[in-house]
Structures are given as C-alpha cells and as structure tokens.
Design a protein around this motif. Structure first.
Motif, PDB file in Angstrom:
ATOM      1  N   THR A 107       0.850  -1.184   0.000  1.00  0.00           N
ATOM      2  CA  THR A 107       0.000   0.000   0.000  1.00  0.00           C
ATOM      3  C   THR A 107       0.887   1.236   0.000  1.00  0.00           C
ATOM      4  OG1 THR A 107      -1.642  -1.222   1.283  1.00  0.00           O
ATOM      5  CG2 THR A 107      -1.898   1.169   1.187  1.00  0.00           C
ATOM      6  N   CYS A 108       0.736   2.071  -1.027  1.00  0.00           N
ATOM      7  CA  CYS A 108       1.546   3.280  -1.153  1.00  0.00           C
ATOM      8  C   CYS A 108       1.226   4.253  -0.025  1.00  0.00           C
ATOM      9  CB  CYS A 108       1.296   3.952  -2.501  1.00  0.00           C
ATOM     10  SG  CYS A 108       1.772   2.931  -3.903  1.00  0.00           S
ATOM     11  N   ALA A 109       2.269   4.877   0.541  1.00  0.00           N
ATOM     12  CA  ALA A 109       2.103   5.773   1.681  1.00  0.00           C
ATOM     13  C   ALA A 109       1.357   7.048   1.299  1.00  0.00           C
ATOM     14  CB  ALA A 109       3.455   6.117   2.278  1.00  0.00           C
ATOM     15  N   GLY A 110       1.686   7.667   0.178  1.00  0.00           N
ATOM     16  CA  GLY A 110       1.069   8.942  -0.181  1.00  0.00           C
ATOM     17  C   GLY A 110      -0.354   8.818  -0.690  1.00  0.00           C
ATOM     18  N   SER A 111      -0.571   7.945  -1.634  1.00  0.00           N
ATOM     19  CA  SER A 111      -1.873   7.847  -2.289  1.00  0.00           C
ATOM     20  C   SER A 111      -2.784   6.789  -1.697  1.00  0.00           C
ATOM     21  CB  SER A 111      -1.668   7.534  -3.781  1.00  0.00           C
ATOM     22  OG  SER A 111      -1.068   6.246  -3.925  1.00  0.00           O
ATOM     23  N   GLY A 112      -2.241   5.866  -0.942  1.00  0.00           N
ATOM     24  CA  GLY A 112      -3.042   4.777  -0.400  1.00  0.00           C
ATOM     25  C   GLY A 112      -3.385   3.719  -1.439  1.00  0.00           C
ATOM     26  N   LYS A 113      -2.765   3.825  -2.616  1.00  0.00           N
ATOM     27  CA  LYS A 113      -3.017   2.862  -3.682  1.00  0.00           C
ATOM     28  C   LYS A 113      -2.505   1.492  -3.260  1.00  0.00           C
ATOM     29  CE  LYS A 113      -2.381   2.069  -8.593  1.00  0.00           C
ATOM     30  NZ  LYS A 113      -1.862   2.592  -9.845  1.00  0.00           N
ATOM     31  N   ARG A 114      -3.322   0.469  -3.513  1.00  0.00           N
ATOM     32  CA  ARG A 114      -2.995  -0.909  -3.129  1.00  0.00           C
ATOM     33  C   ARG A 114      -2.661  -1.706  -4.382  1.00  0.00           C
ATOM     34  NH1 ARG A 114      -5.765  -5.807  -2.565  1.00  0.00           N
ATOM     35  NH2 ARG A 114      -5.158  -7.020  -0.745  1.00  0.00           N
ATOM     36  N   VAL A 115      -1.485  -2.356  -4.390  1.00  0.00           N
ATOM     37  CA  VAL A 115      -1.076  -3.211  -5.506  1.00  0.00           C
ATOM     38  C   VAL A 115      -0.752  -4.593  -4.953  1.00  0.00           C
ATOM     39  CG1 VAL A 115      -0.253  -1.387  -7.042  1.00  0.00           C
ATOM     40  CG2 VAL A 115       1.282  -2.321  -5.331  1.00  0.00           C
ATOM     41  N   ALA A 116      -0.930  -5.606  -5.784  1.00  0.00           N
ATOM     42  CA  ALA A 116      -0.714  -6.982  -5.330  1.00  0.00           C
ATOM     43  C   ALA A 116      -0.005  -7.792  -6.408  1.00  0.00           C
ATOM     44  CB  ALA A 116      -2.046  -7.634  -4.978  1.00  0.00           C
ATOM     45  N   GLY A 117       0.628  -8.854  -5.977  1.00  0.00           N
ATOM     46  CA  GLY A 117       1.287  -9.792  -6.878  1.00  0.00           C
ATOM     47  C   GLY A 117       1.298 -11.165  -6.245  1.00  0.00           C
ATOM     48  N   ASP A 118       1.515 -12.190  -7.053  1.00  0.00           N
ATOM     49  CA  ASP A 118       1.492 -13.569  -6.567  1.00  0.00           C
ATOM     50  C   ASP A 118       2.907 -14.104  -6.398  1.00  0.00           C
ATOM     51  OD1 ASP A 118      -1.254 -13.710  -6.458  1.00  0.00           O
ATOM     52  OD2 ASP A 118      -1.456 -14.558  -8.466  1.00  0.00           O
ATOM     53  N   LEU A 119       3.128 -14.786  -5.284  1.00  0.00           N
ATOM     54  CA  LEU A 119       4.385 -15.464  -4.995  1.00  0.00           C
ATOM     55  C   LEU A 119       4.096 -16.960  -4.912  1.00  0.00           C
ATOM     56  CD1 LEU A 119       7.417 -15.232  -4.103  1.00  0.00           C
ATOM     57  CD2 LEU A 119       6.543 -15.355  -1.770  1.00  0.00           C
TER      58      LEU A 119
END
Length: 181
Positions: A107-119
C-alpha cells in the motif's frame, strides 16, 4: 436480414476491440508487469529464500508498506529506488512455509493505492529454476504393485488367481459336456 445482422455484429465487435485497446493501458498496474502492479523476483521461491518486491505504482520517491503475512513473513517496507521511480523492498519466506501461491500486497504511503502480486512457494529448487522434477518411488494407490514390497503375498495372490481360473475353466468344460452342473 442476414446482411444487416452481420453488419451489426461486425460493428459491435470492432467497437469492443477498440475499447479494449484504449482501456488496456489505463487499467494496468506497472507497465510490462504481469502480476498486476507488484513485481516479485523471483516469482517462485523455496522456503527460507528472500524475495525482492518492486512497484512503480507509488510514483517518484514514494514509499509503501508491504504485507507478506499470507505466506507468514509479516510486514515489510518498500523504499524509493535510486531515482528510477521504482519503490523496492524485500522479505524472507519463512522456512516452514507450505507450497502454494500467496498474494503479496503493498500500500503506497502517499496515495493509499494498493497493488498486489502472486508469490509461488515450491519445495524444491529444481522446480524454481524451471528444471524438470521427476517423481520417485512407487504410486501409492492402495492396491499394490505386481512386484510389491512383500513377494510372499504377491505369490499367494497369483496362486489364488490361478486356482480360480483353473476351477472356472473346469466348471465351464463340465457344463459344456453336459455332465450335470
């Protein structure tokens, strides 16, 4: 009537295709990133290994809070990479992690944008490197094999089948001759 239907179908398909071409770049996360915004390197690890995490979603100089608790690694921090506009971090996969696919989130600190990826967690390094892994041992079907672990039981089973086949043949032969069975 058919010509009109074909014309309308062709027009609808062309419009849908153009919409996908225009919407594709606007929807995606990191350009060229198949994971949808969070790039994990390597994408497949063995328990105990480190995984590096990168994203362009937080912008130039952005930071992010990462969460790898799905695999048991907990929280980690992503910091700006040397002027490349990439936010990067990493974590160690616990030695007791079970094989499977896990979603890692940032989760980006400035914008709160959430990104995900698979491991993907695997048990052998050969599977990680893309090498073919061959099974070892016999198939555990519960029935046993022709040369199972106990040759005495195998021989007894073969003898029982031979006796049954001989008895069945004898009965069919008597019946065919009309001997009263």
């Amino acid at each position: 009537m058919r010509r009109t239907a074909r014309l309308l179908t062709g027009t609808a398909l062309a419009a849908a295709g153009a919409g996908l071409i225009v919407a594709g770049p606007a929807y995606g996360g990191v350009p060229g990133d198949p994971s949808g915004g969070l790039l994990l390197r390597p994408a497949s690890v063995v328990p105990g290994d480190r995984a590096a995490v990168d994203t362009d979603a937080c912008g130039q100089g952005g930071t992010a809070a990462g969460d790898a608790s799905a695999v048991g690694a907990g929280a980690f921090t992503l910091a700006p990479d040397d002027g490349a506009g990439t936010t990067t971090g990493g974590f160690r996969v616990p030695p007791g992690a079970q094989p499977g696919t896990y979603e890692i989130v940032a989760t980006c600190a400035g914008s709160g944008k959430r990104v995900a990826g698979d491991l993907v967690v695997t048990l052998s390094a050969g599977a990680q490197a893309g090498a073919q892994v061959y099974p070892k041992g016999s198939v555990k079907t519960g029935v046993g094999g022709a040369l199972g672990p106990d040759p005495v039981r195998t021989a007894a089973g073969v003898a029982a089948l031979a006796v049954a086949a001989a008895g069945g043949t004898w009965l069919l032969h008597r019946r065919a001759r009309g001997d009263g069975i």
